[in-house]
Write a protein that holds these residues in place. Structure first.
Motif, mmCIF file in Angstrom:
data_model
loop_
_atom_site.group_PDB
_atom_site.id
_atom_site.type_symbol
_atom_site.label_atom_id
_atom_site.label_comp_id
_atom_site.label_asym_id
_atom_site.label_seq_id
_atom_site.Cartn_x
_atom_site.Cartn_y
_atom_site.Cartn_z
ATOM 1 N N UNK A 62 -5.130 7.978 -0.050
ATOM 2 C CA UNK A 62 -4.838 6.549 -0.218
ATOM 3 C C UNK A 62 -4.155 5.895 0.961
ATOM 4 N N UNK A 63 -3.977 6.655 2.054
ATOM 5 C CA UNK A 63 -3.291 6.060 3.206
ATOM 6 C C UNK A 63 -4.244 5.487 4.241
ATOM 7 N N UNK A 64 -5.535 5.619 4.016
ATOM 8 C CA UNK A 64 -6.505 5.097 4.996
ATOM 9 C C UNK A 64 -7.213 3.856 4.447
ATOM 10 N N UNK A 65 -7.955 3.204 5.345
ATOM 11 C CA UNK A 65 -8.738 2.029 4.919
ATOM 12 C C UNK A 65 -9.621 2.378 3.729
ATOM 13 N N UNK A 66 -9.857 1.391 2.903
ATOM 14 C CA UNK A 66 -10.927 1.536 1.909
ATOM 15 C C UNK A 66 -12.107 0.707 2.412
ATOM 16 N N UNK A 67 -13.215 0.789 1.706
ATOM 17 C CA UNK A 67 -14.349 -0.091 2.031
ATOM 18 C C UNK A 67 -13.836 -1.531 1.976
ATOM 19 N N UNK A 68 -14.266 -2.336 2.933
ATOM 20 C CA UNK A 68 -13.700 -3.684 3.080
ATOM 21 C C UNK A 68 -13.630 -4.468 1.771
ATOM 22 N N UNK A 104 -4.692 -14.068 -1.092
ATOM 23 C CA UNK A 104 -5.734 -13.979 -0.067
ATOM 24 C C UNK A 104 -7.098 -14.349 -0.640
ATOM 25 N N UNK A 105 -7.330 -14.001 -1.905
ATOM 26 C CA UNK A 105 -8.626 -14.349 -2.515
ATOM 27 C C UNK A 105 -8.826 -15.863 -2.454
ATOM 28 N N UNK A 106 -7.756 -16.622 -2.721
ATOM 29 C CA UNK A 106 -7.878 -18.085 -2.705
ATOM 30 C C UNK A 106 -8.111 -18.595 -1.280
ATOM 31 N N UNK A 259 -19.949 -14.352 1.533
ATOM 32 C CA UNK A 259 -19.164 -15.172 2.462
ATOM 33 C C UNK A 259 -17.681 -14.817 2.375
ATOM 34 N N UNK A 260 -17.187 -14.636 1.151
ATOM 35 C CA UNK A 260 -15.766 -14.308 0.972
ATOM 36 C C UNK A 260 -15.482 -12.929 1.582
ATOM 37 N N UNK A 261 -16.430 -11.993 1.463
ATOM 38 C CA UNK A 261 -16.262 -10.670 2.083
ATOM 39 C C UNK A 261 -16.087 -10.797 3.596
ATOM 40 N N UNK A 262 -16.856 -11.686 4.203
ATOM 41 C CA UNK A 262 -16.728 -11.879 5.656
ATOM 42 C C UNK A 262 -15.356 -12.383 6.029
ATOM 43 N N UNK A 263 -14.917 -13.431 5.324
ATOM 44 C CA UNK A 263 -13.593 -14.005 5.646
ATOM 45 C C UNK A 263 -12.521 -12.936 5.436
ATOM 46 N N UNK A 264 -12.604 -12.259 4.312
ATOM 47 C CA UNK A 264 -11.611 -11.232 3.967
ATOM 48 C C UNK A 264 -11.590 -10.113 5.017
ATOM 49 N N UNK A 265 -12.758 -9.714 5.483
ATOM 50 C CA UNK A 265 -12.843 -8.608 6.450
ATOM 51 C C UNK A 265 -12.009 -8.908 7.688
ATOM 52 N N UNK A 267 -9.642 -11.248 7.954
ATOM 53 C CA UNK A 267 -8.240 -11.571 7.664
ATOM 54 C C UNK A 267 -7.415 -10.297 7.531
ATOM 55 N N UNK A 268 -7.902 -9.374 6.705
ATOM 56 C CA UNK A 268 -7.045 -8.220 6.360
ATOM 57 C C UNK A 268 -7.770 -6.871 6.322
#
Ligand code: GLN
Length: 394
Positions: A62-68, A104-106, A259-265, A267-268
């Protein structure tokens, strides 16, 4: 709270202030012993099995990235719960984005939908994040008033707010700060308007399990054909008393989710992986957990409302959420800030000044917001401290 004194700072950031909610938490911290009824987070832990799940997750990758867009097991768990509790159909591969909290979702949703100059309809009083969300994304807010004390809105006003520039409707039900739970009839009106004007609804439903007196939460995505034009936002923070885990999500039609996946990717990248994995355990809790949550929160609400009314602060029991918006007109204070600071100095209670929930601060100058997501002992202590409001200062 005004402008930052440095010409290098962007106009974008200069256009909005610090969060007053978070500021009140910092002010409370400067006054040791203050009961923090300002920012909406519990003073108790998540259920012990969730703490154990976090510990396990840390030891299991759980200390590494997860799928975006979210760990697949968490997306499957969200999809299952959204179907069972909300009646929302979703494909974890196509409709879901896991984010760093509903916050962040908003923001990611607004960045994904808004072109500069588009209008966003927002009910007010509103959760203060929606202001900066609009600023950063370039949206022009158009506010529709929820009227004290029962927080109804005028259907004609909301109809009049929709126009060719309207791109999104931001809805928060159950509603922060008013506690209003939008009825099915109200949602039907909003759904028809969104459909007629080709508007996307972004609904923040983070308080969905805190609905009282036999009321019921309805997801806008399940009204009429709204699923094709609704982004439903939720998260672990409130339901599982885990505001610091920063795990939220959006459920959206496939193109909008993309689209939200792109922005989220950008951002964080991803929400904290260990907490996502613990979220799978949270979302598998039995129905009894939510029944108990509802019961205990309703009892907390009643405790606080009784204490406020006994102190002479005007309020109604909210139908949902863990907030009580109050009117302190019975007391001779200049404005909401003066009253909020008096509550800290005289009673040791931090609240949020009402003006921070309105586009025109004058609309909230007789109001302050209290939270009740606190232990019974904290609320009893609050009741004792509120008695000082009426007694002469010593
Ligand atoms: N929703 C909480 C409130 O209104 C705060 C959330 C936050 O600070 N991110 O108090």
């Amino acid at each position: 709270m005004g402008k930052i004194d440095d010409p290098r700072v962007s106009e974008r950031v200069q256009a909005f202030p610090e969060s007053v909610i978070r500021e009140m938490t910092r002010i409370a911290a400067l006054h040791p012993g203050t009961v923090n009824l300002a920012q909406g987070f519990p003073d108790f832990d998540p259920p012990p099995e969730l703490i154990e799940a976090v510990k396990r997750a840390v030891h299991q990758g759980g200390s590494q990235y997860s799928i975006t867009w979210g760990d697949p097991t968490l997306r499957a768990a969200i999809s299952r719960k959204a179907k069972e509790f909300n009646g929302i159909e979703s494909d974890p591969e196509k409709n879901l984005v896991v984010t760093c909290g509903a916050t962040e979702a908003m923001m990611a949703s607004m960045l994904s939908l808004i072109n500069p100059g588009d209008e966003a309809i927002i009910f007010e009083p509103f959760y203060e994040n929606y202001g900066p969300d609009a600023r950063v994304s370039g949206a022009r807010p158009r506010h529709v008033r929820l009227e004290w004390p029962d927080w109804r809105f005028d259907p004609e006003t909301v109809k009049g707010a929709f126009n060719p520039k309207t791109k999104v409707l931001i809805l928060n039900t159950p509603n922060n700060p008013t506690g209003k739970v939008f009825t099915r009839d109200e949602l039907k009106l909003l759904a028809d308007l969104c459909t007629d004007h080709d508007v996307v609804a972004i609904t923040d439903e983070i308080y969905e399990h805190m609905v009282y007196d036999g009321g019921r939460h309805v997801s806008l995505a399940t009204v009429g054909s709204m699923a094709e034009r609704t982004v439903t936002i939720n998260g672990l923070s409130k339901t599982y008393a885990a505001t610091g885990w920063r795990v939220g999500w959006a459920i959206a039609p496939p193109t909008l989710a993309a689209a939200i996946r792109r922005a989220h990717d950008f951002l964080t990248v991803c929400a904290p992986t260990a907490f996502q994995l613990a979220g799978v355990v949270a979302l598998a809790l039995p129905p009894a957990y939510y029944d108990e949550l509802q019961r205990t929160y309703q009892a907390k609400r009643d405790r606080l409302v009784k204490a406020l009314q006994a102190a002479g602060i005007d309020c109604r029991p909210p139908g949902g959420t863990y907030y009580v918006m109050t009117d302190f007109s019975a007391f001779p204070f200049k404005d909401d800030w003066e009253f909020a600071m008096h509550l800290i100095d005289r009673c040791g209670i931090a609240t949020v000044p009402g003006s921070s929930f309105y586009s025109d601060p004058r609309s909230g100058r007789r109001k302050v917001r209290f939270v009740f997501c606190k232990r019974e002992s904290t609320l009893d202590e609050t009741a004792r401290r509120l008695e000082k409001l009426r007694s002469p200062a010593t």
